[in-house]
Design a protein around this motif. Structure first.
Motif, PDB file in Angstrom:
ATOM      1  N   ASN A  48       0.814  -1.224   0.000  1.00 38.50           N
ATOM      2  CA  ASN A  48       0.000   0.000   0.000  1.00 38.50           C
ATOM      3  C   ASN A  48       0.846   1.274   0.000  1.00 38.50           C
ATOM      4  O   ASN A  48       0.377   2.343   0.361  1.00 38.50           O
ATOM      5  CB  ASN A  48      -0.990  -0.009   1.178  1.00 38.50           C
ATOM      6  CG  ASN A  48      -0.274   0.037   2.509  1.00 38.50           C
ATOM      7  OD1 ASN A  48       0.956   0.054   2.567  1.00 38.50           O
ATOM      8  ND2 ASN A  48      -1.038   0.049   3.594  1.00 38.50           N
ATOM      9  N   ASP A  49       2.105   1.153  -0.401  1.00 40.28           N
ATOM     10  CA  ASP A  49       2.938   2.364  -0.456  1.00 40.28           C
ATOM     11  C   ASP A  49       2.905   2.955  -1.866  1.00 40.28           C
ATOM     12  O   ASP A  49       2.620   2.271  -2.846  1.00 40.28           O
ATOM     13  CB  ASP A  49       4.374   2.050  -0.030  1.00 40.28           C
ATOM     14  CG  ASP A  49       4.988   0.965  -0.900  1.00 40.28           C
ATOM     15  OD1 ASP A  49       5.837   1.295  -1.742  1.00 40.28           O
ATOM     16  OD2 ASP A  49       4.575  -0.208  -0.747  1.00 40.28           O
ATOM     17  N   LEU A  50       3.221   4.258  -1.926  1.00 39.83           N
ATOM     18  CA  LEU A  50       3.102   4.991  -3.179  1.00 39.83           C
ATOM     19  C   LEU A  50       3.950   4.387  -4.290  1.00 39.83           C
ATOM     20  O   LEU A  50       3.524   4.338  -5.450  1.00 39.83           O
ATOM     21  CB  LEU A  50       3.500   6.457  -2.956  1.00 39.83           C
ATOM     22  CG  LEU A  50       2.539   7.242  -2.052  1.00 39.83           C
ATOM     23  CD1 LEU A  50       3.085   8.623  -1.757  1.00 39.83           C
ATOM     24  CD2 LEU A  50       1.160   7.353  -2.701  1.00 39.83           C
TER      25      LEU A  50
ATOM     26  N   TYR B  22      -6.427  -0.076  -8.493  1.00 44.78           N
ATOM     27  CA  TYR B  22      -5.558  -0.633  -7.458  1.00 44.78           C
ATOM     28  C   TYR B  22      -6.343  -0.732  -6.163  1.00 44.78           C
ATOM     29  O   TYR B  22      -6.869   0.273  -5.686  1.00 44.78           O
ATOM     30  CB  TYR B  22      -4.363   0.299  -7.289  1.00 44.78           C
ATOM     31  CG  TYR B  22      -3.177  -0.303  -6.592  1.00 44.78           C
ATOM     32  CD1 TYR B  22      -2.055  -0.713  -7.315  1.00 44.78           C
ATOM     33  CD2 TYR B  22      -3.152  -0.457  -5.204  1.00 44.78           C
ATOM     34  CE1 TYR B  22      -0.953  -1.258  -6.677  1.00 44.78           C
ATOM     35  CE2 TYR B  22      -2.062  -1.006  -4.565  1.00 44.78           C
ATOM     36  CZ  TYR B  22      -0.952  -1.398  -5.304  1.00 44.78           C
ATOM     37  OH  TYR B  22       0.150  -1.934  -4.681  1.00 44.78           O
TER      38      TYR B  22
ATOM     39  N   ILE C 172       2.189   1.432  -5.872  1.00 45.56           N
ATOM     40  CA  ILE C 172       1.004   1.864  -6.635  1.00 45.56           C
ATOM     41  C   ILE C 172       1.445   2.512  -7.953  1.00 45.56           C
ATOM     42  O   ILE C 172       0.928   2.181  -9.015  1.00 45.56           O
ATOM     43  CB  ILE C 172       0.130   2.847  -5.812  1.00 45.56           C
ATOM     44  CG1 ILE C 172      -0.306   2.195  -4.488  1.00 45.56           C
ATOM     45  CG2 ILE C 172      -1.097   3.279  -6.609  1.00 45.56           C
ATOM     46  CD1 ILE C 172      -1.054   3.118  -3.543  1.00 45.56           C
ATOM     47  N   GLN C 173       2.420   3.407  -7.857  1.00 47.63           N
ATOM     48  CA  GLN C 173       2.932   4.087  -9.067  1.00 47.63           C
ATOM     49  C   GLN C 173       3.437   3.076 -10.086  1.00 47.63           C
ATOM     50  O   GLN C 173       3.147   3.188 -11.282  1.00 47.63           O
ATOM     51  CB  GLN C 173       4.089   5.034  -8.700  1.00 47.63           C
ATOM     52  CG  GLN C 173       3.693   6.232  -7.850  1.00 47.63           C
ATOM     53  CD  GLN C 173       3.047   7.354  -8.650  1.00 47.63           C
ATOM     54  OE1 GLN C 173       2.582   7.133  -9.768  1.00 47.63           O
ATOM     55  NE2 GLN C 173       2.989   8.547  -8.082  1.00 47.63           N
TER      56      GLN C 173
ATOM     57  N   MET D  81       0.649   1.243 -11.861  1.00 37.87           N
ATOM     58  CA  MET D  81      -0.075   2.068 -12.826  1.00 37.87           C
ATOM     59  C   MET D  81       0.782   2.295 -14.076  1.00 37.87           C
ATOM     60  O   MET D  81       0.280   2.337 -15.197  1.00 37.87           O
ATOM     61  CB  MET D  81      -0.471   3.417 -12.215  1.00 37.87           C
ATOM     62  CG  MET D  81      -1.357   3.333 -10.960  1.00 37.87           C
ATOM     63  SD  MET D  81      -2.729   2.175 -11.057  1.00 37.87           S
ATOM     64  CE  MET D  81      -3.869   3.064 -12.107  1.00 37.87           C
TER      65      MET D  81
END
Lengths: 121, 269
Positions: A85-87, A101, A90-91, A94
């Motif tokens: 669940n860290d940026l 997500y 996620i980045q 994507m």
């Protein structure tokens, strides 16, 4: 009826996701790792993939990279569903071509909302 | 719970908030009011009701009303209304207001802020089209507790996933530990005020667009009509109102008519 491939190494998670997706009127199939998921996609492309990240044999991000390179592999809408669940994660997801997500834990409201946003329902 | 107790507590809540509590919703009393009872050192609902009967403790009545009227909320709830806002409702209103570039939007049941922040994000995403505009989004609610949460603009992982698309989450929220906080550029577009929909809302001013979604469902027919009449009074002739998916003005009020092809959107007749 739209099809959704559920990819997760946990049998319990697959079962929970299956119940929720069947209630949303999806025809579901399951794979326990990225390689099995890729095999399933090569046989028949699903409309959607609900995708875990950490799995044995082939992880979710590798699967997604491979899928997007495959003929017709740009079509399925891919929704990550992971404890990451860290940026950065996620980045990365994507960038590689995920459409949505989900951060675990999830419930039916979250699945429904996310599937609605990407136009699957 | 005995019928007399149910009658007492439901009419108290009705008189304070307009919320109609039918006997089939009695379970809500249990789940919502037990925490209030416990907080005050009372054993259960019966004790809480006896206490309320014994003396009209104003702060306790407010707490009970707040606990009963607080609702779960989603970002971009139902998705479509926000697309309609962007594609159908805003363009003609903005065209008409092009001279003074002023737009006021009211969220009549702002709850924990998901709806007003969703609206703010829709507007922000319009980008340069809104350069030079003076836009006010006012969120009101009957619960002070929930407004404090709205003002804090901090949501759990669970809450942000109820409706916030991942791209917009990355763009408009900061992740702090396990929580997600709305960025100031969005947060500052919304102001919150305590307001009871049953009271005269004149002091709030006029609004071009009103979101009054999933509020009327809790009211009886008479209250619905009253609230809609008040909302109509606060809107210009070309103003638009949004209602929830299960709500309608038909047979309730002649102050609004549904807009053809725009589900959930209502205009003045």
């Amino acid at each position: 009826m739209k099809t959704c491939l559920i990819v997760d190494d946990s049998k319990v998670i697959r079962m929970v996701a299956r119940k929720i997706l069947q209630e949303l009127e999806f025809e579901t199939s399951e794979a326990a790792d990225g390689q099995l998921a890729l095999d399933a996609c090569n046989e028949s492309m699903p409309d959607a993939v609900l995708l875990d990240w950490n799995m044995p044999v082939m992880d979710g991000i590798t699967f997604l990279r491979e899928l997007r390179k495959t003929a017709g592999g740009d079509k399925p809408i891919v929704i990550f569903c992971t404890t990451e669940n860290d940026l950065d994660h996620i980045q990365e997801a994507m960038t590689v071509g995920a459409n949505e997500y989900i951060m675990k834990p999830f419930d039916s409201d979250i699945i429904q909302a996310k599937f609605q946003q990407v136009g699957l329902i | 719970m005995n019928p007399a107790d149910f009658e007492f507590i439901s009419s108290l809540i009705m008189s304070r908030s307009g919320l109609v509590l039918t006997p089939d919703k009695a379970y809500l009393l249990e789940s919502r009011l037990m925490p209030v009872a416990r907080k005050h050192g009372l054993k259960g609902l019966e004790d809480l009701i006896s206490t309320l009967r014994l003396r009209r403790d104003e702060s306790l009545i407010v707490e009970v009303t707040e606990a009963m009227t607080t609702n779960e909320s989603f970002f971009f709830r139902d998705t479509k209304p926000f697309n309609l806002l962007r594609d159908e409702v805003l363009p003609p209103i903005m065209e008409k207001r092009a001279a003074n570039k002023r737009l006021r939007i009211w969220c009549a049941a702002a709850s924990s802020g998901q709806e007003p922040y969703s609206i703010a994000i829709v507007l922000k995403e319009l980008g340069t089209k809104l350069a030079g505009w003076n836009i006010e989004i006012v969120g009101t609610d009957i619960s002070n507790d929930i407004l404090r949460k709205a003002q804090k603009a901090q949501y759990s992982q669970f809450e942000v996933q109820r409706g916030m698309p991942i791209q917009l989450l990355l763009k408009y929220f900061d992740k702090v530990d396990e929580n997600w906080i709305v960025k100031p550029e969005i947060k500052n577009m919304v102001q919150y005020k305590y307001w009871n929909l049953l009271e005269d809302p004149k002091p709030l001013g006029n609004f071009d667009i009103v979101f009054c979604r999933n509020v009327l469902i809790y009211f009886d027919a008479e209250t619905k009509g009253k609230v809609l009449a008040t909302v109509a009074n606060m809107m210009p002739e070309d103003g638009k109102m949004f209602l929830g998916g299960a709500e309608t003005v038909l047979g309730v009020s002649d102050k609004f008519k549904p807009v053809a092809g725009q589900r959930g959107v209502y205009a003045r007749p």
